[in-house]
Design a protein around this motif. Sequence first.
Motif, short mmCIF file in Angstrom:
data_model
loop_
_atom_site.label_atom_id
_atom_site.label_comp_id
_atom_site.label_asym_id
_atom_site.label_seq_id
_atom_site.Cartn_x
_atom_site.Cartn_y
_atom_site.Cartn_z
N PRO A 1 0.83 -1.21 0.00
CA PRO A 1 0.00 0.00 0.00
C PRO A 1 0.86 1.26 0.00
N GLY A 2 0.36 2.28 -0.70
CA GLY A 2 1.09 3.54 -0.75
C GLY A 2 0.56 4.43 -1.85
N GLY A 3 1.22 5.57 -2.03
CA GLY A 3 0.80 6.49 -3.07
C GLY A 3 1.65 7.75 -3.05
N ILE A 4 1.20 8.72 -3.82
CA ILE A 4 1.94 9.98 -4.01
C ILE A 4 1.77 10.88 -2.79
N LEU A 5 2.88 11.45 -2.34
CA LEU A 5 2.83 12.43 -1.25
C LEU A 5 2.12 13.70 -1.72
N GLU A 6 1.30 14.26 -0.84
CA GLU A 6 0.72 15.57 -1.11
C GLU A 6 1.82 16.61 -0.97
N GLN A 7 1.69 17.73 -1.68
CA GLN A 7 2.72 18.77 -1.70
C GLN A 7 3.05 19.29 -0.30
N ASP A 8 2.03 19.39 0.57
CA ASP A 8 2.23 20.04 1.87
C ASP A 8 2.36 19.06 3.04
N GLU A 9 2.53 17.76 2.78
CA GLU A 9 2.62 16.82 3.90
C GLU A 9 4.03 16.24 4.01
N ASP A 10 4.41 15.91 5.24
CA ASP A 10 5.72 15.31 5.44
C ASP A 10 5.65 13.82 5.09
N ILE A 11 6.79 13.20 5.00
CA ILE A 11 6.90 11.83 4.51
C ILE A 11 6.14 10.84 5.39
N ILE A 12 6.33 10.91 6.70
CA ILE A 12 5.70 9.94 7.60
C ILE A 12 4.19 10.14 7.65
N THR A 13 3.73 11.39 7.67
CA THR A 13 2.28 11.65 7.64
C THR A 13 1.68 11.08 6.36
N GLY A 14 2.33 11.30 5.23
CA GLY A 14 1.85 10.78 3.96
C GLY A 14 1.84 9.26 3.93
N LEU A 15 2.88 8.65 4.47
CA LEU A 15 2.95 7.19 4.54
C LEU A 15 1.77 6.65 5.35
N ARG A 16 1.57 7.20 6.54
CA ARG A 16 0.47 6.72 7.40
C ARG A 16 -0.88 6.94 6.73
#
Length: 142
Positions: free
Chosen positions: A35-50
């Motif tokens: 599971p996963g996907g593209i990070l939003e422009q304004d989110e940090d890596i761990i927040t996006g991962l979760r």
Amino acid sequence: MPESRHSVSVAGVVVDDQGRALLIQRRDNGHWEAPGGILEQDEDIITGLRREVQEETGLEVTPIALTGVYKNMPRGIVALVFRCRAEAGSLRESDETSDFRWVTAEQVAELADEAFAIRVQDALATPSTVPIRQHDGLHVLD
């Protein structure tokens, strides 16, 4: 000189207490991957991962280690892959996910395209160094 743009994606290889990894089956193409996907422009890596793992699986996870960095050369996508532990929640289908399987490193090679299977295998292998790989969308490039 043409402008160079890359997108950054994150994926969580959720590992259970038997050392198996969770794969999702994507609704859009039927492929099996972590599971996963593209990070939003304004989110940090761990927040996006979760966020991505929770949206696609229903699980809340804690990242344990960065296990690989991968680049899809034709599409310009850099993927950061993390081994994760599930902390809460329960598996559920979503708009993006139609099925789940807990798999071994050997089983993932039978289900997933090489470029995505290697991410899970690298995460399960717990290497002392982090592999950095590139692929053409299907196969790992040397």
